[in-house]
Design a protein around this motif. Structure first.
Motif, PDB file in Angstrom:
ATOM      1  N   ASP A  14       0.822  -1.204   0.000  1.00 37.33           N
ATOM      2  CA  ASP A  14       0.000   0.000   0.000  1.00 37.33           C
ATOM      3  C   ASP A  14       0.860   1.260   0.000  1.00 37.33           C
ATOM      4  N   ASP A  15       1.965   1.254   0.761  1.00 38.03           N
ATOM      5  CA  ASP A  15       2.891   2.384   0.758  1.00 38.03           C
ATOM      6  C   ASP A  15       3.407   2.654  -0.653  1.00 38.03           C
ATOM      7  N   PHE A  16       3.747   1.589  -1.353  1.00 36.56           N
ATOM      8  CA  PHE A  16       4.280   1.720  -2.703  1.00 36.56           C
ATOM      9  C   PHE A  16       3.199   2.178  -3.676  1.00 36.56           C
ATOM     10  N   ASP A  17       2.071   1.489  -3.660  1.00 39.99           N
ATOM     11  CA  ASP A  17       1.011   1.776  -4.629  1.00 39.99           C
ATOM     12  C   ASP A  17       0.447   3.187  -4.460  1.00 39.99           C
ATOM     13  N   ALA A  18       0.313   3.642  -3.218  1.00 37.31           N
ATOM     14  CA  ALA A  18      -0.283   4.953  -2.973  1.00 37.31           C
ATOM     15  C   ALA A  18       0.546   6.068  -3.596  1.00 37.31           C
ATOM     16  N   VAL A  19       1.869   5.953  -3.514  1.00 35.07           N
ATOM     17  CA  VAL A  19       2.752   6.982  -4.067  1.00 35.07           C
ATOM     18  C   VAL A  19       2.831   6.880  -5.586  1.00 35.07           C
ATOM     19  N   ILE A  20       2.959   5.664  -6.091  1.00 35.75           N
ATOM     20  CA  ILE A  20       2.999   5.470  -7.540  1.00 35.75           C
ATOM     21  C   ILE A  20       1.704   5.973  -8.178  1.00 35.75           C
ATOM     22  N   ASN A  21       0.567   5.736  -7.526  1.00 35.95           N
ATOM     23  CA  ASN A  21      -0.730   6.091  -8.091  1.00 35.95           C
ATOM     24  C   ASN A  21      -0.889   7.594  -8.259  1.00 35.95           C
ATOM     25  N   VAL A  22      -0.407   8.363  -7.308  1.00 32.43           N
ATOM     26  CA  VAL A  22      -0.553   9.818  -7.400  1.00 32.43           C
ATOM     27  C   VAL A  22       0.502  10.412  -8.333  1.00 32.43           C
ATOM     28  N   HIS A  23       1.767  10.094  -8.099  1.00 32.39           N
ATOM     29  CA  HIS A  23       2.841  10.728  -8.863  1.00 32.39           C
ATOM     30  C   HIS A  23       2.916  10.209 -10.301  1.00 32.39           C
ATOM     31  N   LEU A  24       3.142   8.927 -10.456  1.00 34.66           N
ATOM     32  CA  LEU A  24       3.386   8.378 -11.791  1.00 34.66           C
ATOM     33  C   LEU A  24       2.084   8.159 -12.561  1.00 34.66           C
ATOM     34  N   LYS A  25       1.139   7.447 -11.956  1.00 39.88           N
ATOM     35  CA  LYS A  25      -0.129   7.191 -12.637  1.00 39.88           C
ATOM     36  C   LYS A  25      -0.910   8.501 -12.819  1.00 39.88           C
ATOM     37  N   GLY A  26      -0.859   9.370 -11.812  1.00 44.66           N
ATOM     38  CA  GLY A  26      -1.548  10.647 -11.926  1.00 44.66           C
ATOM     39  C   GLY A  26      -0.994  11.500 -13.058  1.00 44.66           C
ATOM     40  N   THR A  27       0.314  11.503 -13.195  1.00 45.50           N
ATOM     41  CA  THR A  27       0.944  12.234 -14.293  1.00 45.50           C
ATOM     42  C   THR A  27       0.518  11.654 -15.636  1.00 45.50           C
ATOM     43  N   PHE A  28       0.483  10.337 -15.715  1.00 44.54           N
ATOM     44  CA  PHE A  28       0.006   9.695 -16.947  1.00 44.54           C
ATOM     45  C   PHE A  28      -1.451  10.047 -17.228  1.00 44.54           C
ATOM     46  N   ASN A  29      -2.297   9.898 -16.216  1.00 42.56           N
ATOM     47  CA  ASN A  29      -3.735  10.146 -16.412  1.00 42.56           C
ATOM     48  C   ASN A  29      -4.010  11.547 -16.942  1.00 42.56           C
ATOM     49  N   MET A  30      -3.424  12.546 -16.295  1.00 41.06           N
ATOM     50  CA  MET A  30      -3.694  13.924 -16.690  1.00 41.06           C
ATOM     51  C   MET A  30      -3.104  14.236 -18.064  1.00 41.06           C
ATOM     52  N   SER A  31      -1.917  13.727 -18.319  1.00 40.13           N
ATOM     53  CA  SER A  31      -1.270  13.979 -19.609  1.00 40.13           C
ATOM     54  C   SER A  31      -2.008  13.279 -20.733  1.00 40.13           C
ATOM     55  N   ARG A  32      -2.404  12.053 -20.484  1.00 34.71           N
ATOM     56  CA  ARG A  32      -3.122  11.287 -21.508  1.00 34.71           C
ATOM     57  C   ARG A  32      -4.486  11.924 -21.808  1.00 34.71           C
ATOM     58  N   ALA A  33      -5.136  12.442 -20.775  1.00 32.61           N
ATOM     59  CA  ALA A  33      -6.436  13.078 -20.982  1.00 32.61           C
ATOM     60  C   ALA A  33      -6.307  14.352 -21.820  1.00 32.61           C
ATOM     61  N   ALA A  34      -5.215  15.080 -21.647  1.00 33.35           N
ATOM     62  CA  ALA A  34      -5.017  16.329 -22.393  1.00 33.35           C
ATOM     63  C   ALA A  34      -4.473  16.089 -23.790  1.00 33.35           C
ATOM     64  N   ALA A  35      -3.820  14.959 -24.025  1.00 31.37           N
ATOM     65  CA  ALA A  35      -3.114  14.715 -25.288  1.00 31.37           C
ATOM     66  C   ALA A  35      -3.991  14.876 -26.534  1.00 31.37           C
ATOM     67  N   PRO A  36      -5.215  14.322 -26.566  1.00 29.68           N
ATOM     68  CA  PRO A  36      -6.026  14.499 -27.780  1.00 29.68           C
ATOM     69  C   PRO A  36      -6.348  15.957 -28.086  1.00 29.68           C
ATOM     70  N   PHE A  37      -6.547  16.773 -27.051  1.00 29.92           N
ATOM     71  CA  PHE A  37      -6.816  18.193 -27.260  1.00 29.92           C
ATOM     72  C   PHE A  37      -5.571  18.895 -27.804  1.00 29.92           C
TER      73      PHE A  37
END
Length: 304
Positions: free
Chosen positions: A115-138
């Motif tokens: 949980d310690d690992f996943d919680a940090v990866i989810n916000v920093h790395l996955k969060g960066t991917f999510n937001m960037s991927r959502a903006a990419a088509p625009f």
């Protein structure tokens, strides 16, 4: 800097406090419409039920700017897309995404939980991917856009008790470079920056031993507002030729970081055996091995 972002729309994740707040205010001062994302969580990522994003929006509106608050989690794919879509519907465009949201779960590696690992990866790395991927088509459709992602010297160099954070922050560097390569033909750029600033995240550093106290005293001199001009510059049209780079900002100092390239080569015409690797390769390379430095071992001088 007053009109550098006029007519642009900038989304700042983790924009309710610290570095994110400073960037959001500076972007508004530079003329941008600002979408301020902040979930409103504790340092560990637990919900507090109150997002500071609304306060930053009030500050921007008080200075005559336009802003909206977005209080969903960057770690959720659907929420990330919804926030980008809301931003576009509100302001008519999305021109830059600054991925600043973060959390900490510092634990020595042999005690770190999943949980310690996943919680940090989810916000920093996955969060960066999510937001960037959502903006990419625009960005692709409008043939332009800028990503600025927060990395850290914890990932670039190393630190104690941060295997999760180090992995996420170095992963962000790789992702930023991949985005830059994939999106270059559409006029989209992607860069990473390691901020040095006294924020809520670094305020959790232990402050007990003389060595720790000295380190904290130095860190307290690093103000979040010093990063904001760099961030505004990097997402402006004046920096549209800069992509795939890794920077650092430490008060009045700005760094360009190196990227991995081979520094020594060993060749054997007949191939290698385990024995010849031990006997020949490692002795050849040893003088160039990197020591187990922490970030503080490299940045030893006082910030200016």
């Amino acid at each position: 800097m007053m009109s550098m972002l006029t007519g642009k729309t900038v989304l700042v994740t983790g924009g309710g406090r610290g570095v994110g707040r400073a960037i959001a205010l500076a972007a508004a001062e530079a003329g941008a419409n600002v979408a301020v994302n902040d979930l409103g969580v504790s340092l560990q990522g637990d919900s507090t039920g109150d997002s500071p994003a609304h306060e930053v929006v009030k500050e921007i509106e008080a200075m005559g700017g336009k802003a909206i608050a977005l209080t969903d989690s960057v770690g959720n794919w659907d929420a990330a897309h919804s926030m980008i879509e809301t931003t576009v519907k509100t302001f008519g465009s999305i021109d830059a995404v600054i991925n600043n949201a973060g959390n900490l779960r510092d634990v020595i590696f042999h005690k770190m939980t999943e949980d310690d690992f996943d919680a940090v990866i989810n916000v920093h790395l996955k969060g960066t991917f999510n937001m960037s991927r959502a903006a990419a088509p625009f960005f692709k459709e409008q043939a332009g856009g800028a990503f600025l992602h927060m990395t850290s010297t914890s990932g670039l160099i190393g630190n104690f008790g941060q295997a999760n954070y180090c992995a996420a922050k170095l992963g962000i560097v790789g992702m930023s470079k991949a985005i830059a390569l994939d999106m270059q033909r559409f006029g989209v750029r992607s860069n990473a920056v390691a901020p040095f600033a006294w924020t809520r995240m670094v305020s959790s550093i232990p402050n007990e031993t003389p060595e720790q106290k000295k380190r904290v005293e130095g860190l307290m001199k690093l103000v979040p507002e010093r990063l904001a001009p760099f961030a505004v510059a990097m997402v402006s049209d004046q920096a549209k030729h800069v992509t795939g780079q890794v920077f650092g900002v430490r008060n009045n100092e700005i760094y360009l970081f190196s990227q991995s390239r081979p520094i020594r080569t060993a060749h054997s015409g007949e191939g290698w055996t385990p024995e010849t690797v031990i006997d020949r390769v490692l002795p050849m390379f040893e003088n160039d091995f990197y020591p187990l430095h922490k970030s503080g071992d490299v940045f030893t001088w006082d910030p200016v």
